[in-house]
Design an enzyme around this catalytic site. Sequence first.
Site, PDB file in Angstrom:
ATOM      1  N   GLU A  15      -1.391  -8.811   4.904  1.00  0.00           N
ATOM      2  CA  GLU A  15      -1.247  -9.004   6.362  1.00  0.00           C
ATOM      3  C   GLU A  15      -2.576  -8.910   7.091  1.00  0.00           C
ATOM      4  O   GLU A  15      -2.704  -9.369   8.219  1.00  0.00           O
ATOM      5  CB  GLU A  15      -0.242  -7.974   6.929  1.00  0.00           C
ATOM      6  CG  GLU A  15      -0.791  -6.570   7.167  1.00  0.00           C
ATOM      7  CD  GLU A  15      -0.853  -5.700   5.911  1.00  0.00           C
ATOM      8  OE1 GLU A  15      -0.675  -6.240   4.794  1.00  0.00           O
ATOM      9  OE2 GLU A  15      -1.085  -4.483   6.043  1.00  0.00           O
ATOM     10  N   CYS A  54       0.843  -1.207   0.000  1.00  0.00           N
ATOM     11  CA  CYS A  54       0.000   0.000   0.000  1.00  0.00           C
ATOM     12  C   CYS A  54       0.880   1.260   0.000  1.00  0.00           C
ATOM     13  O   CYS A  54       1.529   1.551  -1.000  1.00  0.00           O
ATOM     14  CB  CYS A  54      -0.967  -0.045   1.179  1.00  0.00           C
ATOM     15  SG  CYS A  54      -2.334   1.118   1.042  1.00  0.00           S
ATOM     16  N   HIS A  84      -3.650  -5.526   1.084  1.00  0.00           N
ATOM     17  CA  HIS A  84      -3.000  -5.799   2.369  1.00  0.00           C
ATOM     18  C   HIS A  84      -3.058  -7.284   2.713  1.00  0.00           C
ATOM     19  O   HIS A  84      -3.984  -7.700   3.421  1.00  0.00           O
ATOM     20  CB  HIS A  84      -3.707  -5.013   3.481  1.00  0.00           C
ATOM     21  CG  HIS A  84      -3.466  -3.543   3.438  1.00  0.00           C
ATOM     22  ND1 HIS A  84      -2.406  -2.947   4.090  1.00  0.00           N
ATOM     23  CD2 HIS A  84      -4.131  -2.540   2.811  1.00  0.00           C
ATOM     24  CE1 HIS A  84      -2.443  -1.632   3.878  1.00  0.00           C
ATOM     25  NE2 HIS A  84      -3.476  -1.360   3.109  1.00  0.00           N
TER      26      HIS A  84
END
Lengths: 227, 90
Positions: free
Chosen positions: A197, A87, A195
């Site tokens: 994660e 990002c 994302h």
Amino acid sequence: MATRIAVIRFPGTNCEFDVAEALSDLGATADILFHDERSLGGADAVVIAGGFAHGDYLRPGAIARFSPIMDAIRRFADEGGPVIGICNGFQVLTEAHMLPGALQKNAGSKFRCETVELRVESTRSPLTSRAQVGDVLRLPINHFEGNYTCSPETLEELRAEDRIILRYVDNPNGSVDDIAGICNAGRNVVGLMPHPERACNELLGSGDGIVMMRSLIDAASAAAAAA
Amino acid sequence: MTFDVAVEVRLRPGIADPEGSTIERALPALGFEGVSGVSVGKSIRFRVEAPDEGSARELVQDMCDRFLTNPVIEEAEIALTPAATAAAVD
């Protein structure tokens, strides 16, 4: 010894703990490093986490490029070390000229915050080596400047060299050629807007990011073994 | 010499300008009809020391290329004027 991955925090970064937790849940050691460090402390891979580095002043990533840690990251990347920008981290890598192109404001005027489907286009990257080409992963996006753009020559190069690693199934932001993630010519530097994660636990909606985090830990282990 | 510098940073043609298009769509709500082509950029102002205007312009152009703009998506227009100095006021 556990693989060590440096997670970079600039003033304004806000995804470093999510990245560190996702990596440590999978058995890696994640060290959060502040941007004024000059050394990566022997890390085997680097993640530039998302957020708003230096308040996104001037442009997202424009100031982060001058942080002391960036010299160490550039040297690490030049030696083939795996570097991932997620990002805002992707924006930092383009501003630092470690990846080509730029992230412009989303087409359609909207900040996009939702889970989207992404198609794995290449497994030749430290983030997708454990996936299969054609896999569709559900990952969250959370950005206003995620609309990837580049010159026609760069686009041709990215396509010809298999450097587009992820595409949106349903383009949410206007990115050229549905690009969600790319890598550099050396294939060790990767930038992506989604994302992974935040998709490492089924309880939180998707575990599809785990394959990416595991790929990264593999790449870090390989880098450690080679060192 | 000291120069007052005004750099206007604009998005290149074809680059998404959601701020500009949102402003353009909002204007008719206040009764401003017939407005088109709204674009939003930013202006950066500072002073610079240089031997002459040519070298000042060269310096600022370099700043624009390497930092003040991202040439992939932005372009800049530079305006330079000799700064009013204390000596000139005297």
